[in-house]
Design a protein around this motif. Structure first.
Motif, short mmCIF file in Angstrom:
data_model
loop_
_atom_site.label_atom_id
_atom_site.label_comp_id
_atom_site.label_asym_id
_atom_site.label_seq_id
_atom_site.Cartn_x
_atom_site.Cartn_y
_atom_site.Cartn_z
N ARG A 64 47.01 37.47 47.00
CA ARG A 64 45.78 37.11 47.70
C ARG A 64 44.88 36.30 46.77
O ARG A 64 44.67 36.67 45.61
N MET A 65 44.36 35.20 47.31
CA MET A 65 43.46 34.33 46.57
C MET A 65 42.09 34.43 47.22
O MET A 65 41.97 34.31 48.44
N THR A 66 41.06 34.67 46.40
CA THR A 66 39.72 34.84 46.94
C THR A 66 38.73 33.90 46.24
O THR A 66 39.01 33.40 45.15
N ASP A 67 37.61 33.69 46.88
CA ASP A 67 36.59 32.78 46.33
C ASP A 67 35.84 33.35 45.14
O ASP A 67 35.06 32.66 44.51
N ASN A 90 45.42 32.61 51.20
CA ASN A 90 44.05 32.21 50.87
C ASN A 90 43.08 32.96 51.78
O ASN A 90 42.94 32.65 52.95
N HIS A 96 42.62 26.78 47.54
CA HIS A 96 43.19 27.44 46.36
C HIS A 96 44.66 27.08 46.27
O HIS A 96 45.24 26.52 47.21
N GLU A 97 45.25 27.42 45.13
CA GLU A 97 46.67 27.16 44.94
C GLU A 97 47.23 28.15 43.95
O GLU A 97 46.49 28.82 43.23
N PRO A 131 41.94 27.13 53.19
CA PRO A 131 41.31 28.40 53.57
C PRO A 131 41.93 29.00 54.83
O PRO A 131 42.23 28.28 55.79
N ARG A 134 48.43 30.27 54.44
CA ARG A 134 49.31 30.82 53.41
C ARG A 134 50.37 29.78 53.06
O ARG A 134 50.65 28.86 53.83
N CYS A 151 45.57 29.24 39.67
CA CYS A 151 45.00 28.22 40.54
C CYS A 151 44.45 27.15 39.60
O CYS A 151 43.60 27.43 38.76
N HIS A 156 38.67 26.51 38.72
CA HIS A 156 39.20 27.81 39.12
C HIS A 156 39.95 28.48 37.97
O HIS A 156 39.79 29.68 37.71
#
Length: 171
Positions: A64-67, A90, A96-97, A131, A134, A151, A156
Motif C-alpha cells: 500500500r502506498m499512501t500520501d 495507491n 506513486h510508484e 491515485p 493498482r 517510490c 517521495h
C-alpha cells in the motif's frame, strides 16, 4: 510559395502516415501507467533478479502506498528463485510508484527524477500507479542479497517512501 508535385505529395503522405505511426508505437511517459500488458516484457538480468512470468508467481504481496510517504509493508523476505507478484496499491491522492533495485541504483534514479521529472521509461521492475489504482510487478528474485523498493517520484524517496527486500539463499 509553390512546391513541386513530388514535394507536395511527400508532405501529404507524411501528414496521413504520422498519426498511424504514432498509434503503432505509443510513448509512455513516467507520469502514465506503464503499459506492461501491451508489450512483451524484456527479460534482462539485474543484480536483484529478472522479470518473472505471471503464471509462476505463487505469492502476491500487496504494497500500500499512501500520501504520508509510506509503503506498507516496508520489508519483504523472499527465497532465492521465488517469483513474486508485487501488487502496488495507491491509497492516496498523489501519483506513486514502486521501483525495485539496489540502494545505489535507486538513489541514482531518484536524483535523475528530481532533474527530469517527466523522464520516460518502462521497465518490468517498476509500477507507476495513479491515485486509487493498482499496478503489478512480477519478479523472479534469483540472486540472494539485500535490495530495496521505493517510490522515486521527486521528493517521495527523500521523504522515506521506501522499503527493503531480503532474498534468502537456497540451502
Amino acid at each position: 510559395m509553390t512546391y513541386p508535385n513530388t514535394t507536395r505529395r511527400h508532405f501529404q503522405l507524411t501528414l496521413i502516415a504520422l498519426p498511424w505511426a504514432l498509434a503503432a508505437n505509443p510513448v509512455r511517459a513516467h507520469g502514465e501507467q506503464h503499459g506492461k500488458a501491451s508489450a512483451a516484457v524484456v527479460k534482462e538480468q539485474k543484480p536483484w533478479g529478472i522479470a518473472g512470468e505471471p503464471r509462476e508467481a505463487k505469492r502476491t504481496v500487496e504494497i500500500r502506498m499512501t500520501d504520508d510517504m509510506k509503503l506498507l509493508p516496508n520489508h519483504l523476505e523472499v527465497r532465492e528463485g521465488e517469483t513474486l507478484r508485487l501488487r502496488a496499491v495507491n491509497k492516496g491522492k498523489l501519483m506513486h510508484e514502486i521501483v525495485i533495485g539496489t540502494s545505489e541504483e535507486l538513489k541514482t534514479h531518484a536524483d535523475l527524477m528530481k532533474k527530469h521529472p517527466g523522464m520516460e521509461h518502462d521497465e518490468p521492475y517498476m509500477a507507476h500507479v495513479p491515485p486509487g489504482r493498482r499496478g503489478d510487478i512480477v519478479w523472479t528474485f534469483n540472486r540472494p542479497g539485500d535490495f530495496e523498493f521505493a517510490c522515486l517520484i521527486a521528493g517521495h524517496f527523500e521523504a522515506g517512501m521506501r522499503g527493503t527486500i531480503r532474498v534468502k539463499p537456497t540451502a
